[in-house]
Design a protein around this motif. Structure first.
Motif, PDB file in Angstrom:
ATOM      1  N   SER A 128       0.841  -1.201   0.000  1.00  0.00           N
ATOM      2  CA  SER A 128       0.000   0.000   0.000  1.00  0.00           C
ATOM      3  C   SER A 128       0.878   1.254   0.000  1.00  0.00           C
ATOM      4  O   SER A 128       1.990   1.260   0.552  1.00  0.00           O
ATOM      5  CB  SER A 128      -0.883  -0.053   1.248  1.00  0.00           C
ATOM      6  N   GLU A 129       0.332   2.334  -0.591  1.00  0.00           N
ATOM      7  CA  GLU A 129       1.084   3.599  -0.651  1.00  0.00           C
ATOM      8  C   GLU A 129       1.346   4.170   0.737  1.00  0.00           C
ATOM      9  O   GLU A 129       2.255   4.977   0.924  1.00  0.00           O
ATOM     10  CB  GLU A 129       0.313   4.622  -1.483  1.00  0.00           C
ATOM     11  N   GLU A 130       0.541   3.728   1.715  1.00  0.00           N
ATOM     12  CA  GLU A 130       0.730   4.237   3.087  1.00  0.00           C
ATOM     13  C   GLU A 130       2.098   3.869   3.654  1.00  0.00           C
ATOM     14  O   GLU A 130       2.580   4.487   4.611  1.00  0.00           O
ATOM     15  CB  GLU A 130      -0.352   3.655   4.009  1.00  0.00           C
ATOM     16  N   LEU A 131       2.725   2.858   3.072  1.00  0.00           N
ATOM     17  CA  LEU A 131       4.039   2.442   3.589  1.00  0.00           C
ATOM     18  C   LEU A 131       5.173   3.332   3.088  1.00  0.00           C
ATOM     19  O   LEU A 131       6.286   3.282   3.620  1.00  0.00           O
ATOM     20  CB  LEU A 131       4.340   0.987   3.174  1.00  0.00           C
ATOM     21  N   LEU A 132       4.908   4.150   2.067  1.00  0.00           N
ATOM     22  CA  LEU A 132       6.006   4.901   1.423  1.00  0.00           C
ATOM     23  C   LEU A 132       6.855   5.748   2.380  1.00  0.00           C
ATOM     24  O   LEU A 132       8.077   5.773   2.250  1.00  0.00           O
ATOM     25  CB  LEU A 132       5.460   5.771   0.280  1.00  0.00           C
ATOM     26  N   PRO A 133       6.230   6.446   3.377  1.00  0.00           N
ATOM     27  CA  PRO A 133       7.089   7.259   4.260  1.00  0.00           C
ATOM     28  C   PRO A 133       7.816   6.454   5.335  1.00  0.00           C
ATOM     29  O   PRO A 133       8.700   6.995   6.013  1.00  0.00           O
ATOM     30  CB  PRO A 133       6.095   8.224   4.926  1.00  0.00           C
ATOM     31  N   LEU A 134       7.455   5.184   5.516  1.00  0.00           N
ATOM     32  CA  LEU A 134       8.036   4.422   6.635  1.00  0.00           C
ATOM     33  C   LEU A 134       9.491   4.030   6.374  1.00  0.00           C
ATOM     34  O   LEU A 134       9.918   3.868   5.232  1.00  0.00           O
ATOM     35  CB  LEU A 134       7.223   3.148   6.890  1.00  0.00           C
ATOM     36  N   ALA A 135      10.226   3.848   7.472  1.00  0.00           N
ATOM     37  CA  ALA A 135      11.607   3.360   7.363  1.00  0.00           C
ATOM     38  C   ALA A 135      11.573   1.836   7.220  1.00  0.00           C
ATOM     39  O   ALA A 135      10.664   1.190   7.759  1.00  0.00           O
ATOM     40  CB  ALA A 135      12.377   3.737   8.625  1.00  0.00           C
ATOM     41  N   PRO A 136      12.547   1.250   6.515  1.00  0.00           N
ATOM     42  CA  PRO A 136      12.552  -0.208   6.352  1.00  0.00           C
ATOM     43  C   PRO A 136      12.425  -0.964   7.680  1.00  0.00           C
ATOM     44  O   PRO A 136      11.743  -1.979   7.751  1.00  0.00           O
ATOM     45  CB  PRO A 136      13.885  -0.490   5.661  1.00  0.00           C
ATOM     46  N   PHE A 137      13.052  -0.427   8.772  1.00  0.00           N
ATOM     47  CA  PHE A 137      12.986  -1.177  10.044  1.00  0.00           C
ATOM     48  C   PHE A 137      11.585  -1.182  10.655  1.00  0.00           C
ATOM     49  O   PHE A 137      11.310  -1.938  11.587  1.00  0.00           O
ATOM     50  CB  PHE A 137      14.033  -0.659  11.052  1.00  0.00           C
ATOM     51  N   GLN A 138      10.675  -0.329  10.133  1.00  0.00           N
ATOM     52  CA  GLN A 138       9.296  -0.304  10.652  1.00  0.00           C
ATOM     53  C   GLN A 138       8.403  -1.336   9.952  1.00  0.00           C
ATOM     54  O   GLN A 138       7.230  -1.443  10.269  1.00  0.00           O
ATOM     55  CB  GLN A 138       8.694   1.090  10.455  1.00  0.00           C
ATOM     56  N   LEU A 139       8.964  -2.067   8.995  1.00  0.00           N
ATOM     57  CA  LEU A 139       8.150  -3.015   8.214  1.00  0.00           C
ATOM     58  C   LEU A 139       8.273  -4.426   8.762  1.00  0.00           C
ATOM     59  O   LEU A 139       9.266  -4.779   9.410  1.00  0.00           O
ATOM     60  CB  LEU A 139       8.624  -3.028   6.755  1.00  0.00           C
ATOM     61  N   SER A 140       7.268  -5.262   8.467  1.00  0.00           N
ATOM     62  CA  SER A 140       7.375  -6.691   8.803  1.00  0.00           C
ATOM     63  C   SER A 140       8.341  -7.334   7.807  1.00  0.00           C
ATOM     64  O   SER A 140       8.663  -6.741   6.765  1.00  0.00           O
ATOM     65  CB  SER A 140       6.004  -7.349   8.685  1.00  0.00           C
ATOM     66  N   GLY A 141       8.767  -8.569   8.133  1.00  0.00           N
ATOM     67  CA  GLY A 141       9.696  -9.283   7.239  1.00  0.00           C
ATOM     68  C   GLY A 141       9.110  -9.435   5.842  1.00  0.00           C
ATOM     69  O   GLY A 141       9.803  -9.241   4.839  1.00  0.00           O
ATOM     70  N   GLY A 142       7.806  -9.764   5.776  1.00  0.00           N
ATOM     71  CA  GLY A 142       7.155  -9.972   4.472  1.00  0.00           C
ATOM     72  C   GLY A 142       7.072  -8.668   3.683  1.00  0.00           C
ATOM     73  O   GLY A 142       7.294  -8.640   2.477  1.00  0.00           O
ATOM     74  N   GLN A 143       6.759  -7.554   4.403  1.00  0.00           N
ATOM     75  CA  GLN A 143       6.673  -6.252   3.717  1.00  0.00           C
ATOM     76  C   GLN A 143       8.055  -5.827   3.189  1.00  0.00           C
ATOM     77  O   GLN A 143       8.176  -5.350   2.063  1.00  0.00           O
ATOM     78  CB  GLN A 143       6.139  -5.189   4.689  1.00  0.00           C
ATOM     79  N   LEU A 144       9.085  -6.067   4.027  1.00  0.00           N
ATOM     80  CA  LEU A 144      10.435  -5.668   3.622  1.00  0.00           C
ATOM     81  C   LEU A 144      10.867  -6.441   2.367  1.00  0.00           C
ATOM     82  O   LEU A 144      11.476  -5.900   1.444  1.00  0.00           O
ATOM     83  CB  LEU A 144      11.415  -5.923   4.775  1.00  0.00           C
ATOM     84  N   ARG A 145      10.509  -7.726   2.327  1.00  0.00           N
ATOM     85  CA  ARG A 145      10.848  -8.550   1.168  1.00  0.00           C
ATOM     86  C   ARG A 145      10.162  -8.009  -0.090  1.00  0.00           C
ATOM     87  O   ARG A 145      10.731  -7.946  -1.177  1.00  0.00           O
ATOM     88  CB  ARG A 145      10.416  -9.983   1.438  1.00  0.00           C
ATOM     89  N   ARG A 146       8.902  -7.583   0.072  1.00  0.00           N
ATOM     90  CA  ARG A 146       8.174  -7.025  -1.069  1.00  0.00           C
ATOM     91  C   ARG A 146       8.793  -5.699  -1.522  1.00  0.00           C
ATOM     92  O   ARG A 146       8.837  -5.410  -2.715  1.00  0.00           O
ATOM     93  CB  ARG A 146       6.703  -6.797  -0.711  1.00  0.00           C
ATOM     94  N   VAL A 147       9.263  -4.901  -0.555  1.00  0.00           N
ATOM     95  CA  VAL A 147       9.926  -3.640  -0.922  1.00  0.00           C
ATOM     96  C   VAL A 147      11.204  -3.951  -1.712  1.00  0.00           C
ATOM     97  O   VAL A 147      11.500  -3.307  -2.729  1.00  0.00           O
ATOM     98  CB  VAL A 147      10.251  -2.796   0.334  1.00  0.00           C
TER      99      VAL A 147
END
Ligand SMILES: Nc1ncnc2c1ncn2[C@@H]1O[C@H](COP(=O)(O)OP(=O)(O)OP(=O)(O)O)[C@@H](O)[C@H]1O
Length: 282
Positions: A128-147
């Motif tokens: 989701s576009e809502e993740l764009l401002p977040l830092a990589p360390f704020q993401l779950s493992g699955g989200q980070l992999r998708r990024v």
């Protein structure tokens, strides 16, 4: 594009990691790369991306030898997307947006082009576009992999290399990611090279499978040929069968009949095995 290796070998200090590998990677396929730990899978895909400068043998893309520098060392191949085994080794920017914009900026894309690509890629990887401002360390493992995958897709590669992209994901996230990747690959005749230990995923999504053992390429098969007809080779190399194929073999043994299946995919096997099981003819 067609990628060809001829007699390629790689040595790390005294260790031989890849031995006389010759192969052709055709476009428009999902090709899985399997083998036990240390078999040479990651080394093989690093050679294709041009990440290992010191390689013996020949490498052509569309029949053109890939460039080497003055010392004869291979150069990185820019048109190949490479997603590392551990996304934290790849994501180093301070926000998801900056991570996605990094490579396009380097290649001189305008702000407008970057925004357009981000809008296209995010839904393709289920972010989701809502993740764009977040830092990589704020993401779950699955989200980070998708990024990590999205940042590679921003450059629209024709060949995408994924080194164990589902490691550490729960089954639902794993299936979702693999389906997204399959959809991306099938649009526009793209190619995926998928390094994996997960035989169920390999059987379900691949068109072809390359089997490595102790640095050698021991075979390059259509997926169903490998899992339905080369079971002795797999056993000899210590590689397991996908669970649906194990079920097929069990029902064949119990019923005493050979069951003809359309492919080694789960649904094709269930369609044939269930009526036999259901009528208790085994
Ligand atoms: N940088 C390195 N320096 C020295 N030896 C290495 C290096 N990278 C890999 N090797 C060795 O080369 C061989 C092949 O390694 P590679 O990483 O290609 O195997 P792999 O099939 O990808 O294994 P895995 O499934 O565990 O990731 C192994 O014996 C490994 O120990």
């Amino acid at each position: 594009m067609v990628y060809q290796l001829n007699n390629v070998s790689v040595h790390y200090a005294n260790q031989v990691a890849l031995q006389n590998v010759s192969c052709t990677i055709q476009e428009g396929k999902w090709i899985s790369v399997i083998g036990q730990t240390g078999a040479g899978k990651s080394t093989f895909v690093k050679v294709l991306k041009g990440l290992l400068p010191s390689v013996d043998g020949d490498y052509w893309i569309d029949q053109e030898p890939i460039p080497r520098d003055a010392k004869g060392q291979l150069k990185v191949v820019p048109d190949i997307g490479y997603v590392f085994q551990y996304p934290e080794h790849q994501c180093f920017e301070t926000s998801v947006y900056k991570e996605l914009a990094f490579a396009p900026k380097l290649h001189g894309y305008s702000q407008q082009q970057i925004t357009k690509s981000i809008e296209k890629i995010l839904p393709q990887v289920g972010l989701s576009e809502e993740l764009l401002p977040l830092a990589p360390f704020q993401l779950s493992g699955g989200q980070l992999r998708r990024v990590a995958i999205a940042s590679v897709l921003m450059m629209d590669p024709k060949l995408l290399i994924l080194d164990e992209p589902t490691a550490g994901l729960d089954p639902v996230s794993r299936t979702a990611l693999l389906q997204l990747l399959k959809h991306w690959q099938q649009q526009d005749n793209r190619t995926i090279l998928f390094v994996s230990h997960q035989m169920n995923d390999v059987a379900e999504y691949s068109d072809e499978v390359m089997v490595f053992h102790e640095g050698y390429l021991r075979g390059h098969y259509a997926t169903s040929t490998l899992f339905l007809e080369q079971t002795q080779l797999l056993a000899k190399l210590g590689l397991s069968l996908p669970e649906p194929v194990q079920l097929l073999k069990l029902v064949e043994e119990l019923s005493g009949q050979k069951i003809k299946v359309a492919s080694c995919r789960e649904q094709d096997i269930i369609d044939k095995v269930w009526p036999i099981w259901h009528t208790r003819s085994c």
